[in-house]
Write an enzyme that holds these catalytic residues in place. Structure first.
Site, PDB file in Angstrom:
ATOM      1  N   CYS A 148       0.822  -1.206   0.000  1.00 34.33           N
ATOM      2  CA  CYS A 148       0.000   0.000   0.000  1.00 34.33           C
ATOM      3  C   CYS A 148       0.862   1.265   0.000  1.00 34.33           C
ATOM      4  CB  CYS A 148      -0.937   0.012   1.208  1.00 34.33           C
ATOM      5  SG  CYS A 148      -0.088  -0.025   2.808  1.00 34.33           S
ATOM      6  N   ARG A 150       4.172   1.372  -1.426  1.00 37.94           N
ATOM      7  CA  ARG A 150       5.251   1.408  -2.411  1.00 37.94           C
ATOM      8  C   ARG A 150       4.993   0.419  -3.540  1.00 37.94           C
ATOM      9  NH1 ARG A 150       9.460   1.677   0.271  1.00 37.94           N
ATOM     10  NH2 ARG A 150       8.470   1.742   2.310  1.00 37.94           N
ATOM     11  N   GLY A 289     -13.496  -6.500   4.674  1.00 39.32           N
ATOM     12  CA  GLY A 289     -12.328  -7.267   4.269  1.00 39.32           C
ATOM     13  C   GLY A 289     -11.623  -7.893   5.452  1.00 39.32           C
TER      14      GLY A 289
END
Length: 552
Positions: A148, A150, A289
């Protein structure tokens, strides 16, 4: 970004190599700028805005060249043009004895989330990306690290500048982002700087949350996904293995992770900060999620006193497993078909899925039934997914607050000072590990010469032994044959011992790399062995021929 002492901007690399459209400052006003990373200044070269293509098989097109022959302009084939340019261009000739390790990437320090989400590569596609990167003419090995915060591509390039060009074009074609835009956000690092950067990433020094632990698990996933994939070769594999060792050592010896927050815990802290009128036990919480990030969010909520929450997931299996683990918490499972209904009843919504499309768009949120907020109250969307799960325009709605991973800095700043002191200790460890890896990598450079010299000596030894035995007749006892064989082997090993010692980079003799490379070249000349330069050229020629066959 905590990287090497001098953050590489490309060195001799000219952005004109990247595309027929120059990336110079005249076309991109922010091509060369500075960013402060944890108190140090690093100069960076940037990258792009893009729309994702769903194809994972872009071909890197080499520009055609033309010549004038007998008064007519004729076009050369792309492979011939590339090889000729390779040998004649002063900036691109093989002037080094070895391939270059390089990293091309975008991260939270150089690119906003709206750019990173377009460049990100899902973990399931990392092996395919490695295969495609290694099909490029000048890329020998590759690895992908996409999180999230890179997207970084590590590559072993046969020619540095052309390797950069090919990988950048591949990223552009995969993502749909123009090369000139990629230059606005990209950073480039080579060899030792690239090594140090990865070690700092694995140690948590380059994370938004200094010392966070999840990144080490993500680095481990690179090796797991690369196993058995053509192109995840020895040097890149060793680089990531050493990075994991470094990350573990830093956490053990500096205690940098103690009391630190992760992205998920920072998200929980941010939610409580933005909902001051609610306590952790009374806020109505929805988690969307149950992947790694989702499970961590749930655990951190429980640690803050949250005893009841709703979890929306595609299946109930994972939710049931979490429920068994956290027996004192009331965790209610709901299917995705009830997502909006659950959101209508929630005060704060955490989204942490791998969905490529937004789960909450402005129209659907606007249509949610009123939750009877008092004046000033907001329904909070804490979106820690990349790509984002909440459409940015949702923030335009009255009564809706939207926060993403880039907004966590507010929480992180609060407890960074203590870990910054530990960061100095970590950097000392990383410097030691980088030195050790460079010695290992340097030793690998002379391996081909060592092998060729041994093979050369073995051919002579074997031929001479066979000649000797043939003159002695067929009735020689086996023990005498073995004695002759052992004698010849002993002579060869003693003769090779000196040259081999002068090719080793183990630090025992305090030889410099330049001295070892001089010895390598001398042995190549004396014994007529192939040089590393010719090996690199042969590799490029073979790859070009292979790509031509595949495209024809």
């Amino acid at each position: 970004m905590a990287v090497a002492n001098s953050f590489v901007t490309g060195g001799s690399f000219n952005c004109d190599y990247l595309s027929s459209t120059s990336c110079s400052s005249s076309s991109s006003p922010s091509v060369d700028h500075q960013v402060r990373f944890f108190g140090s200044r690093r100069r960076i070269k940037p990258l792009v805005y893009w729309t994702r293509s769903h194809s994972l098989s872009p071909k890197c097109e080499l520009s055609s060249d033309s010549v004038v022959k007998n008064g007519k302009k004729e076009s050369r084939t792309s492979s011939l043009s590339a090889l000729e340019l390779l040998k004649t261009s002063a900036a691109d000739r093989y002037t080094k004895e070895s391939s270059s390790i390089m990293v091309i990437g975008l991260n939270i320090h150089t690119a906003p989330v709206e750019v990173r989400e377009k460049v990100s590569i899902p973990e399931a596609q990392w092996p395919q990306a490695i295969r495609e990167l290694c099909s490029l003419n000048h890329i020998e090995e590759a690895a992908v690290l996409s999180t999230c915060n890179r997207i970084e591509i590590y590559a072993l390039a046969l020619a540095q500048n052309r390797g950069i060009k090919e990988v950048t074009e591949w990223m552009s074609k995969f993502s749909g982002v123009p090369v000139t835009e990629l230059c606005q956000h990209r950073f480039l690092l080579y060899n030792q700087d690239a090594t140090q950067h990865l070690f700092e990433v694995a140690a948590g020094l380059d994370s938004l949350v200094l010392g966070e632990g999840q990144i080490l698990a993500q680095v481990k996933q690179v090796i797991k996904n690369g196993q058995g994939v053509p192109g995840f070769g020895r040097k890149i594999s060793e680089l990531f293995k050493r990075a994991i060792t470094t990350g573990k050592r830093v956490r053990t010896e500096t205690n940098i992770s103690s009391g630190s927050v992760s992205v998920s815990s920072a998200a929980v802290e941010l939610a409580l900060l933005k909902l001051p009128e609610y306590s952790s036990s009374t806020a109505r919480v929805l988690i969307v999620g149950t992947g790694k990030m989702g499970k961590l969010v749930i655990r951190h909520l429980v640690a803050k006193g949250c005893k009841k929450m709703v979890v929306v997931n595609r299946t109930e299996d994972r939710v049931a497993a979490i429920r068994e683990e956290l027996t004192d918490t009331d965790i209610v499972y709901k299917p995705f078909s009830e997502l909006l209904a659950c959101a209508a009843q929630a005060d704060v919504i955490f989204t942490c899925t791998a969905s490529k499309a937004p789960l909450f768009i402005k129209e659907s949120v606007q249509a949610l039934p009123s939750v009877n907020f008092e004046d000033g109250d907001q329904k909070l969307f804490i979106d820690i997914s990349v790509p984002r799960n909440v459409e940015p325009s949702v923030a335009e709605l009255e009564g809706a607050g939207v926060y993403n991973v880039d907004d966590l800095k507010e929480v992180v700043e609060a407890n960074k000072e203590d870990r910054l002191r530990k960061k100095m200790e970590a950097e000392t460890i990383i410097a030691e590990e980088v030195k050790q890896f460079e010695a290992l990598k340097d030793s690998l450079e002379t391996v081909p010469t060592i092998k060729k010299l041994r093979a050369y000596a073995e051919r002579i030894r074997s031929a001479e032994v066979d000649k000797c035995l043939s003159k002695m007749g067929d009735d020689i006892p086996q023990n005498k044959k073995k004695a002759i064989y052992d004698l010849s082997l002993g002579i060869v090993n003693k003769l090779l011992h000196g040259p081999m010692q002068h090719l080793k980079c183990d630090g025992a003799e305090n030889r410099t790399l330049s001295e070892i490379l001089e010895n390598m070249h001398a042995l190549n000349r004396i014994f007529g062995l192939d040089t590393e330069i010719s090996v690199l050229e042969e590799k490029v020629r073979a790859k070009m021929e292979q790509n031509q066959k595949q495209s024809s």
